[in-house]
Design an enzyme around this catalytic site. Structure first.
Site, PDB file in Angstrom:
ATOM      1  CE  LYS A  53       9.294  35.315  29.724  1.00  0.00           C
ATOM      2  NZ  LYS A  53       7.918  34.383  30.064  1.00  0.00           N
ATOM      3  CE1 TYR A 278      41.738  26.625  35.935  1.00  0.00           C
ATOM      4  CE2 TYR A 278      39.432  27.255  34.436  1.00  0.00           C
ATOM      5  CZ  TYR A 278      41.060  27.657  35.542  1.00  0.00           C
ATOM      6  OH  TYR A 278      41.416  28.846  35.891  1.00  0.00           O
TER       7      TYR A 278
END
Ligand SMILES: Cc1ncc(COP(=O)(O)O)c(C=O)c1O
Length: 406
Positions: A53, A278
């Site tokens: 998965k 930032y």
């Protein structure tokens, strides 16, 4: 393979500028995967159902599926229909869906002969109708909820559901299973879950001939902690991919299967007092060599931008005190400066000789690393193939197929 924790030993020419000019890539060591498979096989009499998965836990499901099939794993487990089709586009394989398909997906289940998990009578009836229309017989496994409280039929509803499936013209009952909720933490709870499954087994066996029905429960944690839970099949993900869901004793020797590598794309020396990233998230206190890597939260690094200064401080403290940095040059951690941004991260590479094009290793949550990042597959230290942009390439960059590769 003793003590192998640093991933594949790679072709030396790949170490500097990045194979085929990629700036970031994931290295998957298929020999390590095989080693883990054999380690698990040597500790159980049950069959191993590898779980693929989430793109084989970030290793790339198509290639992992082809490799495992070539190593004798005839059946593979995935979550849903989409994941199964992703594999079947490349290879033929018997696939078990671990979650019940939506009613709208039943035609695909029948068309591709997928083994479906069924948790309700309605779903069983609908699947039987679709199978009948196509003249096919579909194998189903019943999932029983013994305590996880997520998917599954309630134990008291299972006998009736099993009878319905056994009597359905176009269904075959292939298995009954449950999923443990705390196998790494609570032996008592896990045993309770197991006993509930085993009492269902006794009840169902007394009413019908279920000799060919597979009973399964164990995931990696239960595989380790509770051998009694191995039953007919063990469903292994984490362990095959070289990770331990709990502390292992010295008899275990799992091999590392996955490594994220990236190249430094720019190096600059910033003077003291210069801000980085930032939000003025970091200010240098000395001349600092800053290396920039083309990896950010959009690739899975730290998962999300830190929005508030308080969260940034907490993150920085956690990095410094608990986890250290997730970025390494060899075994040396490289501090992340300021915020991780969408696709770039700044590293303090002062005191190293790292330069543009050099490779660093990034520890990331494997299942969230985007599929845009190429997966490079190694067998016994040699690059075997590359999966990128939905295509498979030879080490020389030629398009190839998975057929006969392993
Ligand atoms: C139903 C089921 N079985 C088995 C597994 C494999 O678990 P693990 O990775 O712990 O081996 C999973 C994974 O989430 C699962 O959902």
């Amino acid at each position: 393979m003793a003590g192998r924790t640093q991933g594949a030993q790679l072709d030396p020419q790949c170490q500097k500028e990045g194979p085929l000019g990629f700036s970031s890539w994931v290295e998957v060591d298929l020999s390590a995967l095989e080693h883990n498979l054999q380690t698990a096989a040597s500790r159980t009499a049950a069959s191993i159902l590898p779980i693929l998965k989430s793109d084989a836990y970030g290793h790339g499901a198509p290639v992992v599926a082809a490799f495992l099939r070539g190593r004798g794993c005839s059946t593979l487990g995935v979550s849903g229909v989409e994941e199964a089709l992703d594999i079947l586009r490349w290879i033929r394989a018997d696939i078990i869906l671990l979650t019940p398909p939506l009613p709208s997906q039943l035609p695909l289940v029948v068309q591709h002969g997928l083994t479906a998990t069924v948790t309700t009578s309605n779903l069983a009836r609908e699947l039987n109708d679709w199978a009948k229309r196509s003249g096919k017989r579909i194998t189903v496994h019943i999932k029983v909820d013994t305590g996880l409280g997520r998917l599954g039929a309630a134990p008291q509803d299972v006998p009736e559901l099993a009878r319905l499936i056994i009597n359905a013209s176009h269904l075959k009952l292939g298995g009954v299973f449950t999923h443990f909720s705390a196998a790494a933490r609570s032996r008592r709870f896990t045993l309770k879950q197991l006993h509930q499954l085993l009492s269902l087994q006794a009840e169902l066996r007394s009413g019908s001939d279920l000799r060919r029905v597979l009973w399964h429960a164990a995931n990696s944690a239960a595989f380790i902690t509770l051998p009694a839970s191995h039953l007919d099949v063990v469903r292994l993900g984490t362990l095959l991919y070289g990770q331990a869901p709990l502390a292992l004793d010295g008899s275990w020797n799992l091999a590392q299967t996955w490594q994220f590598k990236t190249c430094i794309i720019q190096v600059r020396v910033l003077p003291p007092g210069h801000t980085v990233g930032y939000g003025l998230g970091y200010r240098t206190t000395r001349p600092t060599r800053v290396g920039v890597i083309p990896v950010g939260y959009s690739h899975g690094l730290e998962l999300e931008p830190q929005s508030s200064p308080w969260r940034q401080i907490k993150q920085a403290a956690a990095r410094a005190l608990i986890q250290g940095s997730p970025v390494f040059h060899g075994s040396t951690p490289l501090a992340i400066l300021g915020r991780v941004s969408m696709g770039l991260t700044c590293l303090d590479i002062s005191g190293t000789d790292l330069d543009v094009g050099d490779t660093v290793t990034v520890h990331m949550r494997r299942t969230v690393v985007s599929r845009q990042i190429p997966r490079l597959y190694y067998v016994q230290g040699k690059l075997k193939c590359i999966f990128w942009n939905h295509q498979l390439f030879s080490p020389q960059g030629r398009r190839i197929s998975l057929k006969g590769l392993f």
